[in-house]
Design a protein around this motif. Structure first.
Motif, mmCIF file in Angstrom:
data_model
loop_
_atom_site.group_PDB
_atom_site.id
_atom_site.type_symbol
_atom_site.label_atom_id
_atom_site.label_comp_id
_atom_site.label_asym_id
_atom_site.label_seq_id
_atom_site.Cartn_x
_atom_site.Cartn_y
_atom_site.Cartn_z
ATOM 1 N N THR A 219 6.918 49.805 23.738
ATOM 2 C CA THR A 219 6.791 48.413 23.313
ATOM 3 C C THR A 219 8.121 47.958 22.721
ATOM 4 N N ALA A 220 8.518 46.732 23.050
ATOM 5 C CA ALA A 220 9.788 46.209 22.523
ATOM 6 C C ALA A 220 9.790 44.692 22.620
ATOM 7 N N HIS A 221 10.666 44.060 21.819
ATOM 8 C CA HIS A 221 10.919 42.625 21.896
ATOM 9 C C HIS A 221 12.148 42.408 22.764
ATOM 10 N N MET A 222 12.036 41.516 23.748
ATOM 11 C CA MET A 222 13.130 41.302 24.684
ATOM 12 C C MET A 222 13.300 39.825 24.976
ATOM 13 N N LEU A 223 14.501 39.464 25.450
ATOM 14 C CA LEU A 223 14.804 38.085 25.819
ATOM 15 C C LEU A 223 14.559 37.878 27.303
ATOM 16 N N THR A 224 13.922 36.758 27.641
ATOM 17 C CA THR A 224 13.664 36.426 29.033
ATOM 18 C C THR A 224 14.850 35.664 29.619
ATOM 19 N N LYS A 225 14.742 35.323 30.883
ATOM 20 C CA LYS A 225 15.816 34.615 31.575
ATOM 21 C C LYS A 225 16.098 33.261 30.931
ATOM 22 N N VAL B 193 10.029 37.622 23.759
ATOM 23 C CA VAL B 193 8.683 38.010 24.143
ATOM 24 C C VAL B 193 8.483 39.482 23.812
ATOM 25 N N SER B 194 7.266 39.816 23.409
ATOM 26 C CA SER B 194 6.908 41.198 23.116
ATOM 27 C C SER B 194 6.200 41.792 24.328
ATOM 28 N N VAL B 195 6.791 42.820 24.915
ATOM 29 C CA VAL B 195 6.230 43.439 26.118
ATOM 30 C C VAL B 195 5.945 44.908 25.841
ATOM 31 N N SER B 196 4.943 45.427 26.506
ATOM 32 C CA SER B 196 4.599 46.841 26.388
ATOM 33 C C SER B 196 4.059 47.334 27.717
ATOM 34 N N ALA C 74 15.550 55.329 30.108
ATOM 35 C CA ALA C 74 15.482 54.732 31.450
ATOM 36 C C ALA C 74 14.415 53.642 31.504
ATOM 37 N N THR C 75 13.293 53.883 30.835
ATOM 38 C CA THR C 75 12.232 52.879 30.793
ATOM 39 C C THR C 75 12.711 51.616 30.088
ATOM 40 N N SER C 76 13.402 51.788 28.955
ATOM 41 C CA SER C 76 13.934 50.630 28.231
ATOM 42 C C SER C 76 14.914 49.857 29.087
ATOM 43 N N SER C 77 15.807 50.568 29.774
ATOM 44 C CA SER C 77 16.801 49.899 30.605
ATOM 45 C C SER C 77 16.145 49.141 31.758
ATOM 46 N N ALA C 78 15.182 49.787 32.443
ATOM 47 C CA ALA C 78 14.515 49.140 33.570
ATOM 48 C C ALA C 78 13.723 47.920 33.113
ATOM 49 N N LEU C 79 13.048 48.045 31.973
ATOM 50 C CA LEU C 79 12.231 46.939 31.476
ATOM 51 C C LEU C 79 13.101 45.754 31.056
ATOM 52 N N ARG C 80 14.207 46.023 30.379
ATOM 53 C CA ARG C 80 15.094 44.934 29.956
ATOM 54 C C ARG C 80 15.714 44.232 31.161
ATOM 55 N N GLU C 81 16.035 44.990 32.174
ATOM 56 C CA GLU C 81 16.608 44.389 33.379
ATOM 57 C C GLU C 81 15.624 43.427 34.038
ATOM 58 N N VAL C 82 14.368 43.854 34.154
ATOM 59 C CA VAL C 82 13.363 43.029 34.824
ATOM 60 C C VAL C 82 13.005 41.811 33.974
ATOM 61 N N ILE C 83 12.789 42.011 32.671
ATOM 62 C CA ILE C 83 12.432 40.896 31.801
ATOM 63 C C ILE C 83 13.563 39.874 31.747
ATOM 64 N N GLY C 84 14.812 40.344 31.751
ATOM 65 C CA GLY C 84 15.952 39.440 31.693
ATOM 66 C C GLY C 84 16.147 38.611 32.944
ATOM 67 N N HIS C 85 15.486 38.980 34.033
ATOM 68 C CA HIS C 85 15.601 38.231 35.282
ATOM 69 C C HIS C 85 14.358 37.394 35.578
ATOM 70 N N ASN C 86 13.462 37.255 34.606
ATOM 71 C CA ASN C 86 12.257 36.447 34.781
ATOM 72 C C ASN C 86 12.123 35.478 33.613
ATOM 73 N N GLN D 264 6.762 33.212 33.848
ATOM 74 C CA GLN D 264 6.467 34.257 34.832
ATOM 75 C C GLN D 264 5.954 35.520 34.153
ATOM 76 N N ILE D 265 6.524 35.864 33.012
ATOM 77 C CA ILE D 265 6.103 37.082 32.320
ATOM 78 C C ILE D 265 4.709 36.930 31.735
ATOM 79 N N ILE D 266 4.421 35.758 31.148
ATOM 80 C CA ILE D 266 3.177 35.574 30.419
ATOM 81 C C ILE D 266 2.009 35.287 31.355
ATOM 82 N N THR D 267 2.185 34.353 32.264
ATOM 83 C CA THR D 267 1.034 33.819 32.993
ATOM 84 C C THR D 267 0.947 34.270 34.442
ATOM 85 N N GLU D 268 2.077 34.422 35.113
ATOM 86 C CA GLU D 268 2.005 34.568 36.560
ATOM 87 C C GLU D 268 2.312 35.978 37.064
#
Length: 251
Positions: free
Chosen positions: A55-61, A66-69, A96-108, A112-116
């Motif tokens: 679980t972490a707090h990350m910035l979206t595109k 947003v808090s994602v887990s 690796a999980t943190s890096s992959a998750l930040r990459e994906v969240i930063g491109h959405n 898109q993250i919350i609803t779709e």
């Protein structure tokens, strides 16, 4: 000494054989023998699926917090790489999980993250994580990545709920506007066509009436030229007859 070198590997396990601490081979299930004190073994369960939550707090595109887990399920795929390629496989997996998750969240975007796109970004994280672990040669195989519902941090949850409600209201108002437009526009277009047709018909009627009156006067012109006084009197009497015929008095 000979008997002490005998060991059995279970069906769900693999054994890594070391000679004076250096890797020599990996053996599968069944009975095996090694000369003790020269060779040693490390048994690894390659069928057991483990999991951990991240679980972490990350910035979206669109620069929203947003808090994602998610929950990552994994197992050991290559005992040699798992034991000797990285110092701490578990920590490598977490990074690796943190890096992959930040990459994906930063491109959405936040929407898109919350609803779709929960399943969509979860699948993207899974693919990115597999790619990173393969490049690092950690010997870990990712079985599944299960994204959890994303949410705003607690400090801004109320404002976030208001934003979500506003987005839902926006969609609802747009749907109502589309439905109203679908109802009103065809009626307006029909009225416009009817008014245009009536105007064209009226214009044609006026033109034809004017042409008829012109033809009538042109037909009287020769008679007027021959007898102007008589023709003028006749026209006057016909006009008076038409006018007086609409009167309630008889003359």
């Amino acid at each position: 000494w000979a008997l002490s070198g005998t060991f059995i590997v279970d069906p769900a396990e693999q054994a890594v054989i070391l000679r004076f601490g250096k890797y020599t081979e990996t053996v599968g299930p069944g009975p095996h023998w090694i000369p003790r004190f020269i060779y040693s073994k490390i048994v690894v369960n390659v069928d057991r699926v483990s999991d951990y939550s991240y679980t972490a707090h990350m910035l979206t595109k669109d620069e929203n917090l947003v808090s994602v887990s998610l929950v990552v399920q994994y197992r050991v795929g290559d005992p040699e790489d798992y034991l000797f390629n990285v110092t701490d496989p578990q920590e490598s997996l977490h990074q690796a999980t943190s890096s992959a998750l930040r990459e994906v969240i930063g491109h959405n975007t936040l929407d898109q993250i919350i609803t779709e796109g929960r399943e969509a970004w979860g699948s993207s994280v899974n693919e990115s994580l597999i790619r990173i672990l393969k490049r690092y040669e950690t010997g870990i195989i990712v079985v599944n990545v299960s994204p959890q519902p994303a949410r705003a941090p607690e400090a801004v949850q109320d404002a976030f709920d208001d934003a979500i409600k506003a987005q839902e209201d926006e969609k609802r108002f747009k749907e109502q506007a589309r439905a109203y437009a679908a109802q009103v526009v065809p009626i307006a277009e029909g009225n416009a066509k009817r008014i245009s047709a009536e105007a064209n018909a009226y214009a044609e009627q006026v033109v034809l009436k004017a042409k008829g009156e012109i033809a009538e006067f042109l037909a009287l012109l020769p008679a007027y030229d021959n007898a102007p006084v008589l023709t003028g009197e006749r026209l006057y009497l016909e006009a008076m007859q038409q006018v007086l015929s609409k009167s309630s008095k008889i003359i």
